[in-house]
Design an enzyme around this catalytic site. Sequence first.
Site, PDB file in Angstrom:
ATOM      1  N   GLU A 295      -0.523  -9.357  -0.097  1.00  0.00           N
ATOM      2  CA  GLU A 295      -1.955  -9.544   0.210  1.00  0.00           C
ATOM      3  C   GLU A 295      -2.804  -9.673  -1.051  1.00  0.00           C
ATOM      4  O   GLU A 295      -3.701 -10.505  -1.124  1.00  0.00           O
ATOM      5  CB  GLU A 295      -2.436  -8.369   1.078  1.00  0.00           C
ATOM      6  CG  GLU A 295      -1.831  -8.413   2.481  1.00  0.00           C
ATOM      7  CD  GLU A 295      -2.037  -7.135   3.274  1.00  0.00           C
ATOM      8  OE1 GLU A 295      -1.777  -6.037   2.727  1.00  0.00           O
ATOM      9  OE2 GLU A 295      -2.456  -7.216   4.431  1.00  0.00           O
TER      10      GLU A 295
ATOM     11  N   GLY B  55       0.704  -4.941   0.998  1.00  0.00           N
ATOM     12  CA  GLY B  55      -0.469  -5.069   0.124  1.00  0.00           C
ATOM     13  C   GLY B  55      -0.189  -5.871  -1.141  1.00  0.00           C
ATOM     14  O   GLY B  55      -1.120  -6.424  -1.738  1.00  0.00           O
TER      15      GLY B  55
ATOM     16  N   GLU C  87       4.697  -4.819   7.631  1.00  0.00           N
ATOM     17  CA  GLU C  87       3.926  -3.753   8.279  1.00  0.00           C
ATOM     18  C   GLU C  87       4.356  -3.431   9.697  1.00  0.00           C
ATOM     19  O   GLU C  87       4.372  -2.261  10.089  1.00  0.00           O
ATOM     20  CB  GLU C  87       2.426  -4.087   8.257  1.00  0.00           C
ATOM     21  CG  GLU C  87       1.778  -3.937   6.901  1.00  0.00           C
ATOM     22  CD  GLU C  87       1.858  -5.186   6.027  1.00  0.00           C
ATOM     23  OE1 GLU C  87       2.620  -6.112   6.377  1.00  0.00           O
ATOM     24  OE2 GLU C  87       1.168  -5.235   5.007  1.00  0.00           O
TER      25      GLU C  87
ATOM     26  N   ALA D  70       0.865  -1.172   0.000  1.00  0.00           N
ATOM     27  CA  ALA D  70       0.000   0.000   0.000  1.00  0.00           C
ATOM     28  C   ALA D  70       0.902   1.223   0.000  1.00  0.00           C
ATOM     29  O   ALA D  70       2.069   1.157   0.404  1.00  0.00           O
ATOM     30  CB  ALA D  70      -0.892  -0.024   1.225  1.00  0.00           C
TER      31      ALA D  70
HETATM   32  N1  CAA Z   1       4.559   3.169  -1.011  1.00  0.00           N
HETATM   33  C1  CAA Z   1       4.907   4.288  -1.663  1.00  0.00           C
HETATM   34  N2  CAA Z   1       6.006   4.399  -2.449  1.00  0.00           N
HETATM   35  C2  CAA Z   1       6.770   3.289  -2.572  1.00  0.00           C
HETATM   36  C3  CAA Z   1       6.461   2.083  -1.940  1.00  0.00           C
HETATM   37  C4  CAA Z   1       5.289   2.033  -1.132  1.00  0.00           C
HETATM   38  N3  CAA Z   1       4.883   0.921  -0.509  1.00  0.00           N
HETATM   39  N4  CAA Z   1       7.433   1.181  -2.244  1.00  0.00           N
HETATM   40  C5  CAA Z   1       8.292   1.806  -3.046  1.00  0.00           C
HETATM   41  N5  CAA Z   1       7.904   3.079  -3.253  1.00  0.00           N
HETATM   42  C6  CAA Z   1       8.568   4.104  -4.064  1.00  0.00           C
HETATM   43  C7  CAA Z   1       9.767   4.687  -3.345  1.00  0.00           C
HETATM   44  O1  CAA Z   1       9.366   5.702  -2.429  1.00  0.00           O
HETATM   45  C8  CAA Z   1      10.564   5.217  -4.496  1.00  0.00           C
HETATM   46  O2  CAA Z   1      10.012   6.440  -4.911  1.00  0.00           O
HETATM   47  P1  CAA Z   1      10.974   7.690  -5.301  1.00  0.00           P
HETATM   48  O3  CAA Z   1      11.751   7.191  -6.486  1.00  0.00           O
HETATM   49  O4  CAA Z   1      10.015   8.772  -5.631  1.00  0.00           O
HETATM   50  O5  CAA Z   1      11.830   7.943  -4.106  1.00  0.00           O
HETATM   51  C9  CAA Z   1      10.310   4.215  -5.594  1.00  0.00           C
HETATM   52  O6  CAA Z   1       9.117   3.523  -5.224  1.00  0.00           O
HETATM   53  C10 CAA Z   1      11.416   3.189  -5.730  1.00  0.00           C
HETATM   54  O7  CAA Z   1      11.615   2.597  -4.459  1.00  0.00           O
HETATM   55  P2  CAA Z   1      13.053   2.476  -3.767  1.00  0.00           P
HETATM   56  O8  CAA Z   1      13.942   3.589  -4.193  1.00  0.00           O
HETATM   57  O9  CAA Z   1      12.843   2.301  -2.288  1.00  0.00           O
HETATM   58  O10 CAA Z   1      13.580   1.121  -4.426  1.00  0.00           O
HETATM   59  P3  CAA Z   1      14.604   0.078  -3.818  1.00  0.00           P
HETATM   60  O11 CAA Z   1      14.937  -0.879  -4.909  1.00  0.00           O
HETATM   61  O12 CAA Z   1      15.717   0.753  -3.126  1.00  0.00           O
HETATM   62  O13 CAA Z   1      13.769  -0.724  -2.685  1.00  0.00           O
HETATM   63  C11 CAA Z   1      11.855  -1.851  -1.807  1.00  0.00           C
HETATM   64  C12 CAA Z   1      12.666  -1.509  -3.061  1.00  0.00           C
HETATM   65  C13 CAA Z   1      12.659  -2.783  -0.889  1.00  0.00           C
HETATM   66  C14 CAA Z   1      10.584  -2.581  -2.260  1.00  0.00           C
HETATM   67  C15 CAA Z   1      11.497  -0.564  -1.040  1.00  0.00           C
HETATM   68  O14 CAA Z   1      10.920   0.366  -1.955  1.00  0.00           O
HETATM   69  C16 CAA Z   1      10.513  -0.750   0.069  1.00  0.00           C
HETATM   70  O15 CAA Z   1      10.875  -1.237   1.137  1.00  0.00           O
HETATM   71  N6  CAA Z   1       9.237  -0.358  -0.166  1.00  0.00           N
HETATM   72  C17 CAA Z   1       8.217  -0.437   0.844  1.00  0.00           C
HETATM   73  C18 CAA Z   1       7.737  -1.863   1.036  1.00  0.00           C
HETATM   74  C19 CAA Z   1       6.728  -1.940   2.148  1.00  0.00           C
HETATM   75  O16 CAA Z   1       7.012  -1.670   3.291  1.00  0.00           O
HETATM   76  N7  CAA Z   1       5.482  -2.333   1.806  1.00  0.00           N
HETATM   77  C20 CAA Z   1       4.412  -2.447   2.757  1.00  0.00           C
HETATM   78  C21 CAA Z   1       3.599  -1.197   2.783  1.00  0.00           C
HETATM   79  S1  CAA Z   1       2.452  -1.188   4.110  1.00  0.00           S
HETATM   80  C22 CAA Z   1       1.107  -2.030   3.544  1.00  0.00           C
HETATM   81  O17 CAA Z   1       1.105  -2.555   2.446  1.00  0.00           O
HETATM   82  C23 CAA Z   1      -0.052  -2.022   4.485  1.00  0.00           C
HETATM   83  C24 CAA Z   1      -1.162  -2.904   4.143  1.00  0.00           C
HETATM   84  O18 CAA Z   1      -1.153  -4.064   4.412  1.00  0.00           O
HETATM   85  C25 CAA Z   1      -2.362  -2.345   3.540  1.00  0.00           C
END
Ligand code: CAA
Length: 263
Positions: A111, A108, A131, A63
């Site tokens: 999920e 998500g 999360e 998400a």
């Molecule tokens: N939300 C918003 N933006 C996201 C995102 C997310 N979940 N995941 C990645 N992005 C964005 C980053 O902010 C980045 O944007 P910018 O270029 O504008 O800075 C772009 O995507 C590329 O991401 P990274 O630079 O971080 O890429 P990376 O290769 O270094 O890392 C990754 C990849 C490990 C997937 C890392 O992006 C990451 O950890 N993302 C978050 C993953 C996460 O925690 N997901 C769970 C979200 S909570 C949820 O989903 C709740 C629920 O159950 C409803």
Amino acid sequence: MEFIKYEVEDMVGMITINRPKALNALNSQVLDELNETLDSVDLENVRCLILTGEGEKSFVAGADIGEMSTLTKAEGEAFGKKGNDVFRKLETFPIPVIAAVNGFALGGGCEISMSCDIRICSENAVFGQPEVGLGITPGFGGTQRLARVIPVGMAKQLIYTARNIKADEAYRVGLVNAVYPLEELIPAAKKMAAGIAMQAPIAVRNCKKAINEGLQVDMDQAIVIEEKLFGDCFETEDQRAGMGNFLEKDKEKKLKVVPFKNK
Ligand code: CAA
């Protein structure tokens, strides 16, 4: 649509979540567009869906953390409901849905893949529910579906520790059915979808309904669900054609049965 691509070929619909700049993260607009896309699927002519993410790096990275970062308690609950409603629509969609997981499937993303009937992935796939590291619980069904898809102790371990797992471990714990080199993933998903699409469509739909609904109730009620759906098949042209051809031992006719009627 800005964030969803939808194309149909040979009775198989391919939905691509198309927000690669944010690794296909799910914001409200993506969820709304996915909901609209599902509503628009022509169920007379489409027999199986494939769900994937745009690009070679990510299926869905979760998400949208930016959008969630300022939510109040009530808004958080509403955002959870928005995701859950779309994912439940996917899970109970009348035709099978195959998740072709092409990279990150986090939060998500994991999920939504679990709301699909079948998961296959590429070698670079990474699954997880990170999360608790963000100070929240999984909110689009993760606490419920992970514990139903893989052993409950393993689901709890992954959720409590926020540990991500790679494709090979996802395969070992039963989260995915198969792992492919990235370039072979979509062809494999299409081949599987074609194999589903050529079967009797009402029978396939009834199987999905019987499995999904039967899992929610005890075995005595579950077999009654099966009996009714089994019985329904005997009102279809597919049943008469399929069994008739078998009994006639007519290979030519057997081929003519395909594709089955969708009514
Ligand atoms: N939300 C918003 N933006 C996201 C995102 C997310 N979940 N995941 C990645 N992005 C964005 C980053 O902010 C980045 O944007 P910018 O270029 O504008 O800075 C772009 O995507 C590329 O991401 P990274 O630079 O971080 O890429 P990376 O290769 O270094 O890392 C990754 C990849 C490990 C997937 C890392 O992006 C990451 O950890 N993302 C978050 C993953 C996460 O925690 N997901 C769970 C979200 S909570 C949820 O989903 C709740 C629920 O159950 C409803």
